[in-house]
Design an enzyme around this catalytic site. Structure first.
Site, short mmCIF file in Angstrom:
data_model
loop_
_atom_site.label_atom_id
_atom_site.label_comp_id
_atom_site.label_asym_id
_atom_site.label_seq_id
_atom_site.Cartn_x
_atom_site.Cartn_y
_atom_site.Cartn_z
N LYS A 73 0.83 -1.22 0.00
CA LYS A 73 0.00 0.00 0.00
C LYS A 73 0.86 1.27 0.00
O LYS A 73 0.61 2.20 -0.78
CB LYS A 73 -0.93 -0.02 1.21
CG LYS A 73 -1.81 1.21 1.37
CD LYS A 73 -3.01 0.96 2.25
CE LYS A 73 -2.70 0.21 3.51
NZ LYS A 73 -1.81 0.92 4.44
N THR A 75 3.98 1.51 -0.92
CA THR A 75 4.69 1.53 -2.19
C THR A 75 3.81 2.11 -3.29
O THR A 75 4.26 2.91 -4.13
CB THR A 75 5.13 0.10 -2.56
OG1 THR A 75 5.93 -0.43 -1.50
CG2 THR A 75 5.94 0.09 -3.84
N ARG A 96 2.43 8.30 6.98
CA ARG A 96 2.75 8.31 8.40
C ARG A 96 4.24 8.05 8.63
O ARG A 96 4.93 7.51 7.79
CB ARG A 96 1.94 7.25 9.13
CG ARG A 96 0.44 7.49 9.15
CD ARG A 96 -0.30 6.31 9.76
NE ARG A 96 -0.17 5.11 8.93
CZ ARG A 96 -0.47 3.89 9.35
NH1 ARG A 96 -0.88 3.69 10.57
NH2 ARG A 96 -0.35 2.85 8.53
N LYS A 107 7.49 -6.00 11.06
CA LYS A 107 7.14 -5.30 9.83
C LYS A 107 8.34 -4.85 9.03
O LYS A 107 8.32 -4.83 7.81
CB LYS A 107 6.25 -4.09 10.19
CG LYS A 107 5.69 -3.35 9.00
CD LYS A 107 4.79 -2.22 9.50
CE LYS A 107 4.25 -1.39 8.35
NZ LYS A 107 3.46 -0.25 8.81
N ALA A 275 -3.34 1.81 12.97
CA ALA A 275 -4.65 1.75 12.33
C ALA A 275 -5.58 0.75 12.99
O ALA A 275 -6.79 0.86 12.83
CB ALA A 275 -4.50 1.41 10.85
N PHE A 303 -3.57 -0.29 7.08
CA PHE A 303 -4.16 -1.62 6.90
C PHE A 303 -5.25 -1.61 5.83
O PHE A 303 -5.19 -0.83 4.89
CB PHE A 303 -4.67 -2.16 8.24
CG PHE A 303 -3.56 -2.43 9.23
CD1 PHE A 303 -2.41 -3.10 8.85
CD2 PHE A 303 -3.66 -1.99 10.54
CE1 PHE A 303 -1.39 -3.35 9.76
CE2 PHE A 303 -2.63 -2.23 11.46
CZ PHE A 303 -1.51 -2.91 11.06
N PHE A 383 3.41 -8.56 -9.05
CA PHE A 383 4.49 -9.38 -8.53
C PHE A 383 4.98 -10.31 -9.64
O PHE A 383 4.17 -10.78 -10.46
CB PHE A 383 4.01 -10.24 -7.35
CG PHE A 383 4.03 -9.54 -6.02
CD1 PHE A 383 4.94 -9.90 -5.04
CD2 PHE A 383 3.14 -8.51 -5.75
CE1 PHE A 383 4.95 -9.27 -3.80
CE2 PHE A 383 3.14 -7.87 -4.52
CZ PHE A 383 4.05 -8.24 -3.55
N TRP A 411 6.81 -0.82 -8.50
CA TRP A 411 7.90 -1.36 -7.69
C TRP A 411 9.14 -1.57 -8.55
O TRP A 411 10.26 -1.24 -8.13
CB TRP A 411 7.46 -2.69 -7.05
CG TRP A 411 8.50 -3.26 -6.12
CD1 TRP A 411 8.66 -2.98 -4.80
CD2 TRP A 411 9.53 -4.18 -6.47
NE1 TRP A 411 9.73 -3.69 -4.28
CE2 TRP A 411 10.29 -4.43 -5.30
CE3 TRP A 411 9.90 -4.83 -7.65
CZ2 TRP A 411 11.38 -5.30 -5.27
CZ3 TRP A 411 10.98 -5.69 -7.63
CH2 TRP A 411 11.72 -5.93 -6.44
#
Length: 558
Positions: A73, A75, A96, A107, A275, A303, A383, A411
């Site tokens: 998210k 990214t 954030r 994480k 979140a 999230f 991906f 990405w």
């Protein structure tokens, strides 16, 4: 790309001096408070002077429920900001700040990934500009003043059994969840049970992220309810005369942090409430400042859309008067397969049927966001290994819901890989079809608000709460807090309170085991199921592989 990790890509970035990034937004050098060469805070006087300018268009990036397969998210948020700039729009990213607890836990970093990152990545994921330390200090100053007031005679008559203000630290430490303080006899005060939360769960964090300016900040800090007297009357932070000193500690932290993407586009990184146990959005002051400086502002909510987007709409937008123009829901083929019942170890094999089954989760989020009157586009974060048939299955499912899913390769390719999504976002935002409205009105009762989120967003059959919680909510309504929105504290992994239940379940019950009043932040927290306000470290924490190498560079931080 020639690099093996996000941190290597970030370290090789060709960064511009932060004054050049500010100049592109029209911020004079004297209104930037530099922290080194590549990050700065924007001065309060400059921000105040922007009040008369029109606002740009606000774009929310949200996602499906997180899975171990990864969604990307942040990214996508960074990539979309770069993509909008690439197609000629003046766009600003707002995200954030990262908490040290998750960084050293499970994480890892939180600045994007691949060719869609914000830099300086290492500093952002570590101490950055010290905002979280200031919030921790301000919170614990109030904690110290509560016990000190009791030690010196307790003039306010605080009932030590009814103190609700805990302590915080910015680290995952399960040993501190429940503690007894003031042991050791008369010189150390009166023993009582309390505990620690993680800093990002602090009401001070929520207050900083929702305050318009320093005056608003101090007023909100003063309204914090720290506990109750023996006759159950609230005791506020201002009664202890702590709000002024707390504001002093937070003066610099209130100023938004300006940094840049890998493609030298501006990004504000400020604030960081969790979140699942808080409202999960960057600061109002960063977002509103960006809206005055850019044509487009791309921000994210933590999230999945059931938590982050709902709180973004019902708390942040409601409180700040924001009106989003469009929303992007991030999904991956891999995550669709997991929601369709495929184990993580088997994700490499093509499975169109599982993708189709898993799209029920994505569909639920699309319907929920559309229910707020905000137009939606889906970003399929690509991906390696995604097959054409699997990608088409997602596109077809989304098309059947009246929306569009767009394959994004940011990405690997940066802004060049996300131009299609950027154009679609502009199309939606400029169409004028957005008709934003919160899920429920201010006048609705607190329990009914909790039930509304549970039934309309989580698709639950109802809410389970004991009589003490009903009584507490009625008491807060009688005290004048009934107009506040609710902040649902729940697992991020499921529409239920069971993190193992994927997909789009219906008919479940949402158990509310505790409610907390955040009178300063301006919401009531409903803690649902087994959610922790102080996380613990996993069996093998990320901290075990984070180190300095022979060149003095950080390794292991993504």
């Amino acid at each position: 790309m020639g690099f093996t990790s996000d941190i290597e890509i970030a370290r090789a970035a060709k960064k511009k001096p932060i004054q050049a990034i500010g100049a592109a937004l029209g911020i004079p050098p004297d209104d930037l408070i530099p922290y080194g060469h590549d990050k700065a805070k924007v001065g309060a006087a400059f921000i105040k002077g922007l009040a008369g300018r029109p606002d740009g268009k606000l774009i929310l990036v949200t996602a499906i429920n997180p899975t171990p397969a990864g969604e990307g998210k942040t990214t996508t948020t960074v990539g979309l900001g770069d993509g909008l700039n690439r197609i000629g729009k003046k766009a600003v990213v707002c995200i954030r700040e990262a908490s040290l607890g998750p960084n050293f836990g499970m994480k890892g970093g939180a600045a994007g990934g691949g060719m869609a990152q914000i830099v300086p990545m290492e500093e952002m994921n570590l101490h950055f500009t010290g905002d979280f330390h200031a919030i921790t200090s301000a919170h614990n100053l109030l904690s110290a003043m509560i016990d000190n007031h009791i030690y010196w005679g307790n003039e306010l008559g605080i009932d030590t059994r009814r103190i609700v203000w805990r302590r915080v630290m910015d680290m995952n430490d399960r040993a501190l969840r429940d503690v007894v303080v003031s042991l050791g006899g008369v010189p150390n005060g009166f023993p009582r049970q309390t505990g620690f939360d993680i800093t990002v769960a602090s009401e001070v964090m929520a207050i900083l992220c929702l305050s318009r300016d320093l005056e608003d900040l101090q007023a909100r800090l003063g309204s914090i309810v720290v506990g109750y007297t023996r006759d159950k009357q609230p005791v506020h932070c201002r009664d202890l005369k702590a709000d002024g000193a707390m504001t002093v500690l937070l003066r610099d932290a209130m100023q938004p942090n300006l940094v840049q993407t890998l493609e030298n586009n501006p990004a504000f990184v400020h604030g960081g409430p969790f979140a699942n146990i808080a409202h999960g959005c960057n600061s109002v002051i960063a977002t509103t400042t960006a809206l005055k400086l850019g044509e487009y502002v791309v921000t994210e909510a933590g999230f999945g859309a059931d938590l982050g987007a709902e709180k973004f709409f019902d708390i942040k937008c409601r409180k700040a008067g924001l009106r989003p123009s469009a929303a992007v829901i991030v999904a991956t083929v891999r995550a669709m397969k997991m929601n369709g019942g495929v184990a993580k170890a088997d994700l490499a094999a093509e499975n169109v049927a599982a993708v189709q089954a898993g799209c029920a989760n994505l569909a639920r989020h699309i319907e929920n966001v559309q229910g707020f009157g905000v137009p939606v586009v889906v970003a399929i974060n690509h991906f390696n290994g995604d097959t054409a048939a699997e990608i088409q299955a997602v596109k077809d499912h989304v098309a059947g819901l009246g929306a569009e899913a767009i394959l994004c390769r940011h990405w690997a390719e940066g802004s060049a890989g996300i131009e299609d999504l950027a154009r679609k976002v502009v199309e939606l935002a400029e169409s004028g079809v957005a008709d934003f409205h919160p899920l429920y009105p201010d006048a609705m009762g607190l329990l009914e608000k909790i039930e509304t989120v549970a039934t309309r967003i989580y698709r639950a059959a109802g809410v389970q709460a004991d009589s003490a919680i009903h009584e507490q909510l009625r008491a807060w309504e009688a005290a004048g807090h009934g107009h506040l929105p609710v902040c649902m504290a729940k697992t991020q992994y499921s529409f239920t309170t069971d993190p193992t239940v994927r997909g789009a379940p219906t008919g479940h019950i949402i158990p509310v085991r505790e409610v907390r009043l955040s009178a300063g932040a301006g919401f009531v927290v409903a803690i649902c199921g087994e959610i922790m306000t102080m996380p613990g470290l996993p069996r093998v924490p990320s901290a075990e592989v984070i180190r300095l190498n022979d060149q003095g560079h950080v390794e292991g931080l993504f």
